[in-house]
Design a protein around this motif. Structure first.
Motif, PDB file in Angstrom:
ATOM      1  N   PRO A   1     -43.606 -17.237 -11.649  1.00 29.83           N
ATOM      2  CA  PRO A   1     -42.380 -18.026 -11.529  1.00 29.83           C
ATOM      3  C   PRO A   1     -41.378 -17.326 -10.619  1.00 29.83           C
ATOM      4  N   ARG A   2     -40.274 -18.003 -10.379  1.00 23.82           N
ATOM      5  CA  ARG A   2     -39.215 -17.394  -9.581  1.00 23.82           C
ATOM      6  C   ARG A   2     -38.751 -16.107 -10.247  1.00 23.82           C
ATOM      7  N   PRO A   3     -38.367 -15.115  -9.459  1.00 17.18           N
ATOM      8  CA  PRO A   3     -37.927 -13.853 -10.062  1.00 17.18           C
ATOM      9  C   PRO A   3     -36.710 -14.072 -10.945  1.00 17.18           C
ATOM     10  N   PRO A   4     -36.642 -13.385 -12.062  1.00 21.13           N
ATOM     11  CA  PRO A   4     -35.502 -13.548 -12.970  1.00 21.13           C
ATOM     12  C   PRO A   4     -34.241 -12.938 -12.373  1.00 21.13           C
ATOM     13  N   PRO A   5     -33.081 -13.318 -12.895  1.00 16.26           N
ATOM     14  CA  PRO A   5     -31.820 -12.750 -12.376  1.00 16.26           C
ATOM     15  C   PRO A   5     -31.780 -11.229 -12.434  1.00 16.26           C
ATOM     16  N   ALA A   6     -32.409 -10.635 -13.452  1.00 15.83           N
ATOM     17  CA  ALA A   6     -32.389  -9.173 -13.562  1.00 15.83           C
ATOM     18  C   ALA A   6     -33.091  -8.521 -12.379  1.00 15.83           C
ATOM     19  N   ALA A   7     -34.194  -9.120 -11.909  1.00 16.30           N
ATOM     20  CA  ALA A   7     -34.905  -8.566 -10.759  1.00 16.30           C
ATOM     21  C   ALA A   7     -34.078  -8.703  -9.485  1.00 16.30           C
ATOM     22  N   LEU A   8     -33.410  -9.837  -9.322  1.00 17.17           N
ATOM     23  CA  LEU A   8     -32.546 -10.024  -8.156  1.00 17.17           C
ATOM     24  C   LEU A   8     -31.370  -9.043  -8.178  1.00 17.17           C
ATOM     25  N   LEU A   9     -30.881  -8.748  -9.377  1.00 17.70           N
ATOM     26  CA  LEU A   9     -29.794  -7.777  -9.492  1.00 17.70           C
ATOM     27  C   LEU A   9     -30.236  -6.408  -8.986  1.00 17.70           C
ATOM     28  N   GLU A  10     -31.455  -5.990  -9.348  1.00 16.36           N
ATOM     29  CA  GLU A  10     -31.938  -4.684  -8.890  1.00 16.36           C
ATOM     30  C   GLU A  10     -32.138  -4.678  -7.377  1.00 16.36           C
ATOM     31  N   LEU A  11     -32.642  -5.774  -6.830  1.00 19.41           N
ATOM     32  CA  LEU A  11     -32.812  -5.860  -5.377  1.00 19.41           C
ATOM     33  C   LEU A  11     -31.467  -5.684  -4.675  1.00 19.41           C
TER      34      LEU A  11
ATOM     35  N   TRP B   1     -30.973  -0.841   6.097  1.00 19.24           N
ATOM     36  CA  TRP B   1     -30.641  -1.479   4.823  1.00 19.24           C
ATOM     37  C   TRP B   1     -30.319  -2.963   4.985  1.00 19.24           C
ATOM     38  N   TYR B   2     -30.099  -3.443   6.196  1.00 16.43           N
ATOM     39  CA  TYR B   2     -29.528  -4.778   6.394  1.00 16.43           C
ATOM     40  C   TYR B   2     -30.479  -5.921   6.027  1.00 16.43           C
ATOM     41  N   PRO B   3     -31.752  -5.909   6.450  1.00 20.09           N
ATOM     42  CA  PRO B   3     -32.618  -7.061   6.140  1.00 20.09           C
ATOM     43  C   PRO B   3     -33.055  -7.066   4.672  1.00 20.09           C
ATOM     44  N   THR B   4     -32.661  -8.093   3.950  1.00 21.38           N
ATOM     45  CA  THR B   4     -33.020  -8.204   2.536  1.00 21.38           C
ATOM     46  C   THR B   4     -34.526  -8.290   2.345  1.00 21.38           C
ATOM     47  N   ALA B   5     -35.241  -8.813   3.339  1.00 22.15           N
ATOM     48  CA  ALA B   5     -36.699  -8.941   3.219  1.00 22.15           C
ATOM     49  C   ALA B   5     -37.372  -7.595   2.982  1.00 22.15           C
ATOM     50  N   ALA B   6     -36.753  -6.515   3.446  1.00 16.97           N
ATOM     51  CA  ALA B   6     -37.342  -5.189   3.259  1.00 16.97           C
ATOM     52  C   ALA B   6     -37.322  -4.757   1.799  1.00 16.97           C
ATOM     53  N   TYR B   7     -36.580  -5.467   0.960  1.00 17.35           N
ATOM     54  CA  TYR B   7     -36.453  -5.092  -0.451  1.00 17.35           C
ATOM     55  C   TYR B   7     -37.188  -6.049  -1.386  1.00 17.35           C
ATOM     56  N   LEU B   8     -37.944  -6.983  -0.847  1.00 20.23           N
ATOM     57  CA  LEU B   8     -38.596  -7.973  -1.706  1.00 20.23           C
ATOM     58  C   LEU B   8     -39.576  -7.339  -2.688  1.00 20.23           C
ATOM     59  N   TYR B   9     -40.166  -6.205  -2.318  1.00 22.76           N
ATOM     60  CA  TYR B   9     -41.112  -5.551  -3.231  1.00 22.76           C
ATOM     61  C   TYR B   9     -40.445  -5.140  -4.535  1.00 22.76           C
ATOM     62  N   VAL B  10     -39.128  -4.965  -4.509  1.00 17.77           N
ATOM     63  CA  VAL B  10     -38.394  -4.551  -5.709  1.00 17.77           C
ATOM     64  C   VAL B  10     -38.522  -5.594  -6.817  1.00 17.77           C
ATOM     65  N   LEU B  11     -38.717  -6.853  -6.451  1.00 15.73           N
ATOM     66  CA  LEU B  11     -38.789  -7.924  -7.441  1.00 15.73           C
ATOM     67  C   LEU B  11     -39.974  -7.763  -8.388  1.00 15.73           C
ATOM     68  N   CYS B  12     -40.978  -6.987  -7.997  1.00 15.54           N
ATOM     69  CA  CYS B  12     -42.187  -6.827  -8.814  1.00 15.54           C
ATOM     70  C   CYS B  12     -42.253  -5.477  -9.526  1.00 15.54           C
ATOM     71  N   LEU B  13     -41.195  -4.696  -9.488  1.00 16.10           N
ATOM     72  CA  LEU B  13     -41.243  -3.353 -10.062  1.00 16.10           C
ATOM     73  C   LEU B  13     -40.906  -3.370 -11.546  1.00 16.10           C
ATOM     74  N   ASP B  14     -41.584  -2.497 -12.307  1.00 14.84           N
ATOM     75  CA  ASP B  14     -41.210  -2.314 -13.705  1.00 14.84           C
ATOM     76  C   ASP B  14     -40.096  -1.269 -13.791  1.00 14.84           C
ATOM     77  N   THR B  15     -39.655  -0.974 -15.008  1.00 12.13           N
ATOM     78  CA  THR B  15     -38.476  -0.118 -15.152  1.00 12.13           C
ATOM     79  C   THR B  15     -38.727   1.311 -14.677  1.00 12.13           C
ATOM     80  N   LEU B  16     -39.935   1.837 -14.881  1.00 11.78           N
ATOM     81  CA  LEU B  16     -40.222   3.187 -14.405  1.00 11.78           C
ATOM     82  C   LEU B  16     -40.211   3.246 -12.878  1.00 11.78           C
TER      83      LEU B  16
END
Length: 260
Positions: free
Chosen positions: A172-182, A10-25
């Motif tokens: 564009p840069r990911p919105p704050p909501a996407a960063l929150l989910e990451l 869980w430690y490397p944040t880079a492993a979660y970058l794909y989350v920035l492109c996910l829709d709600t489902l």
């Protein structure tokens, strides 16, 4: 000997970058697949036929038509959610089309396309950078036929985009909501791995930030605690809001749903 937290998955944040492109489902799946009880249901029932009543009942409790392997993240999984999400565009043969009716053109839908049977009918998912289009294909619809589009609730345009250039344009840069989910998913994984709040903060925001700003009543500690609680709540039932499913019924998961 316990694994040092800086070597944990869980430690490397880079492993979660794909989350920035996910829709709600897709986000709903990320939270659900981490639920220990869902993982147990998968282990108990995945060897049964998908349409077996016991397996279907287990899936329905979680808001799915069919159980999906929790090892697969949203990039590889195809969870078949119960219907109702207004992001899914329904495609039907147009039985009385006007002269300029749109024709169903499968290969003109931009993005990487996946066609699968979700236990009820055909589902079409088209992935493009930063975008995911979802369709429910009605029986009888064939390529080149006049097509009618429908979206539950009538929200937004139902017709899919056909301009592949715009779909692949720079995002564009990911919105704050996407960063929150990451950050929430990373905090949830840290919680499930038994990490402390301080260890969690180092993984999310860096050791330097922790060395400078970590205090018993500080903002950083409070922020990490909120992320951990949010992740736990989403895993234990609030993911259903993302999937636009009704709340958990009282019963088996009532105790989990009330946990912070």
């Amino acid at each position: 000997m316990a694994e040092p937290h800086h070597l944990a998955q869980w430690y490397p944040t880079a492993a979660y970058l794909y989350v920035l492109c996910l829709d709600t489902l897709a986000l709903a799946w990320e939270y659900l697949r981490r639920h220990p009880d869902y993982q147990l249901d998968w282990l108990r029932h995945h060897r049964r036929r998908p349409m077996h009543p016991v397996a279907q009942n287990a899936a329905h409790r979680w808001g799915l038509r069919l159980l999906e392997d929790p090892v697969l993240d949203a990039r590889d999984a195809h969870p078949a959610w119960l219907p109702g999400h207004d992001a899914v565009v329904q495609l039907h043969p147009d039985t009385d089309p006007p002269p300029d009716a749109a024709a169903f053109a499968f290969w003109h839908i931009p993005g990487h396309k996946q066609l699968l049977h979700d236990g009820k009918g055909l589902a079409l998912i088209a992935h493009s950078p930063g975008h995911c289009a979802r369709f429910a294909v009605a029986p009888g619809l064939e390529d080149g036929m006049a097509v009618a589009y429908a979206r539950r609730g009538g929200r937004g345009s139902a017709a899919p985009a056909r301009d592949s250039a715009s779909m692949h344009a720079a995002r564009p840069r990911p919105p704050p909501a996407a960063l929150l989910e990451l950050h929430t998913l990373q905090a949830l994984d840290a919680t499930l791995a038994g990490a402390s709040l301080r260890e969690m903060a180092e993984g999310l925001f860096g050791a330097d930030a922790v060395a400078t700003d970590w205090h018993a009543d500080g903002d950083l500690r409070a922020r990490v605690r909120r992320l951990a609680r949010r992740g736990d709540a989403l895993m234990r039932g609030s993911y259903r809001r993302l999937a636009q499913l009704p709340p958990l019924e009282k019963g088996r998961f009532e105790e989990d749903a009330k946990r912070p």
